[in-house]
Motif scaffolding. Structure first.
Motif, short mmCIF file in Angstrom:
data_model
loop_
_atom_site.label_atom_id
_atom_site.label_comp_id
_atom_site.label_asym_id
_atom_site.label_seq_id
_atom_site.Cartn_x
_atom_site.Cartn_y
_atom_site.Cartn_z
N HIS A 68 0.83 -1.20 0.00
CA HIS A 68 0.00 0.00 0.00
C HIS A 68 0.87 1.25 0.00
O HIS A 68 0.52 2.27 -0.60
CB HIS A 68 -0.90 0.01 1.24
CG HIS A 68 -1.89 -1.10 1.28
ND1 HIS A 68 -1.77 -2.17 2.14
CD2 HIS A 68 -3.01 -1.33 0.54
CE1 HIS A 68 -2.80 -3.00 1.95
NE2 HIS A 68 -3.55 -2.52 0.99
N VAL A 69 2.02 1.17 0.69
CA VAL A 69 2.91 2.31 0.86
C VAL A 69 4.35 1.85 0.67
O VAL A 69 4.73 0.78 1.14
CB VAL A 69 2.77 2.92 2.28
CG1 VAL A 69 3.65 4.15 2.43
CG2 VAL A 69 1.32 3.26 2.59
N SER A 70 5.16 2.67 -0.02
CA SER A 70 6.59 2.39 -0.16
C SER A 70 7.37 3.61 0.34
O SER A 70 7.08 4.75 -0.05
CB SER A 70 6.97 2.12 -1.62
OG SER A 70 6.35 0.94 -2.09
N VAL A 71 8.35 3.38 1.21
CA VAL A 71 9.17 4.45 1.77
C VAL A 71 10.63 4.00 1.83
O VAL A 71 10.91 2.80 1.85
CB VAL A 71 8.70 4.85 3.19
CG1 VAL A 71 7.33 5.50 3.16
CG2 VAL A 71 8.70 3.62 4.12
N PRO A 72 11.57 4.95 1.86
CA PRO A 72 12.98 4.56 2.00
C PRO A 72 13.25 3.82 3.31
O PRO A 72 13.98 2.83 3.33
CB PRO A 72 13.72 5.90 1.94
CG PRO A 72 12.82 6.80 1.17
CD PRO A 72 11.42 6.39 1.58
N THR A 117 0.02 -2.54 4.43
CA THR A 117 1.40 -2.97 4.21
C THR A 117 2.28 -1.81 3.79
O THR A 117 1.93 -1.04 2.89
CB THR A 117 1.46 -4.08 3.15
OG1 THR A 117 0.79 -3.66 1.95
CG2 THR A 117 0.80 -5.36 3.66
N ILE A 118 3.43 -1.69 4.45
CA ILE A 118 4.40 -0.65 4.16
C ILE A 118 5.74 -1.31 3.83
O ILE A 118 6.30 -2.04 4.64
CB ILE A 118 4.58 0.32 5.34
CG1 ILE A 118 3.23 1.00 5.66
CG2 ILE A 118 5.64 1.37 5.02
CD1 ILE A 118 3.30 1.99 6.81
N LEU A 119 6.24 -1.05 2.63
CA LEU A 119 7.51 -1.62 2.18
C LEU A 119 8.62 -0.60 2.36
O LEU A 119 8.53 0.55 1.91
CB LEU A 119 7.42 -2.00 0.70
CG LEU A 119 8.68 -2.60 0.08
CD1 LEU A 119 8.97 -3.99 0.65
CD2 LEU A 119 8.56 -2.66 -1.45
N THR A 120 9.69 -1.00 3.04
CA THR A 120 10.87 -0.16 3.19
C THR A 120 11.99 -0.68 2.30
O THR A 120 12.00 -1.85 1.93
CB THR A 120 11.37 -0.14 4.65
OG1 THR A 120 11.77 -1.46 5.03
CG2 THR A 120 10.27 0.35 5.59
N ALA A 162 -2.91 6.17 0.37
CA ALA A 162 -1.76 5.76 1.17
C ALA A 162 -0.74 6.88 1.36
O ALA A 162 -0.01 6.91 2.37
CB ALA A 162 -1.08 4.55 0.53
N MET A 163 -0.67 7.82 0.44
CA MET A 163 0.33 8.88 0.54
C MET A 163 0.06 9.81 1.71
O MET A 163 0.93 10.60 2.10
CB MET A 163 0.36 9.68 -0.76
CG MET A 163 0.88 8.89 -1.96
SD MET A 163 2.49 8.09 -1.64
CE MET A 163 3.53 9.53 -1.41
N LEU A 164 -1.13 9.75 2.29
CA LEU A 164 -1.44 10.58 3.44
C LEU A 164 -0.58 10.24 4.65
O LEU A 164 -0.46 11.05 5.57
CB LEU A 164 -2.92 10.44 3.81
CG LEU A 164 -3.93 11.00 2.79
CD1 LEU A 164 -5.35 10.62 3.20
CD2 LEU A 164 -3.78 12.52 2.68
#
Length: 232
Positions: free
Chosen positions: A36-40, A177-180, A222-224
């Motif tokens: 749902h979300v991807s971040v460094p 789900t958040i992917l780093t 998800a960007m919120l």
């Protein structure tokens, strides 16, 4: 004792359940590997906004999400974000890992206890299901996690660095789900690095072709929950 150590070293590199699951994802469940979300890294996650949206707890992978691979020490730059997460969610934070806390490799729970002492987060011990198959991500259901938190998995956040394990497991069980990105590749075995490259390439390819992740009832955009700059 040496045999258990050997099994752990080999088993963490060869997750048979993961191989079968990955094949099924590629064939027919590609959207399950899309976060749902991807971040460094976790410093870019807005914990306050996620809590405001109704999420009740956070489940972290360990290796390359909170620590370097096979390390039991928190990755230094993540300290402030993890402390903020603790201040927002209180005790409703846990680690669910295929290394520390999995009885097959952490037989006496010593790795789990050491990690808990260092990072101040509960490690969920998880065990086998029928036919003596160990529940390793992405296999298995989320009862142990739901029992720990006392709520449905749809009210929880799964944070991890592997699309075909952490993200597939989270999506199958209804988590946000958040992917780093991985913290360090230097300690990973060669075969794991190659599999990671393949996973990343496939996920990027599917996104480019317009495939969408599963929707989540608590977070339509998800960007919120993503910060433009990392928390210091």
């Amino acid at each position: 004792m040496w045999s258990a150590d050997l099994k752990a070293a080999l088993g963490q590199r060869l997750n048979l359940e993961g191989i079968v699951s990955s094949a099924m994802v590629v064939v027919k469940d590609r959207h399950m590997a899309l976060p749902h979300v991807s971040v460094p890294d976790i410093r870019y996650i807005d914990w306050i906004e996620l809590h405001r949206r109704g999420f009740k707890g956070v489940v972290f992978d360990k290796d390359n999400t909170l620590t370097a691979p096979y390390s039991l020490k928190l990755w230094g730059p993540l300290c402030s974000s993890l402390e903020l997460c603790k201040s927002v969610f209180g005790p409703e934070i846990a680690v669910f890992s295929n290394s520390a806390g999995l009885y097959e490799y952490d037989i006496d729970g010593s790795k789990a206890r050491e990690l808990e002492g260092v990072i101040g987060i509960k490690v969920i011990m998880h065990t086998s299901i029928c036919c003596a198959l160990e529940v390793k991500k992405p296999a298995g259901r989320a009862e142990e996690i739901e029992n720990h938190f006392g709520c449905k998995s749809s009210q929880l956040i799964m944070v991890g660095d592997r699309p075909f394990t952490d993200i597939v497991y989270g999506n199958r069980n209804g988590f946000l789900t958040i992917l780093t990105e991985p913290l360090s590749l230097a300690e990973e075995p060669f075969i794991v690095r190659q599999v990671r490259k393949l996973e990343t390439a496939l996920v990027k390819h599917w996104f480019r072709r317009g495939l969408k992740p599963t929707s989540h009832i608590l977070l339509s955009d998800a960007m919120l929950c993503v910060k433009n700059t990392p928390s210091s």
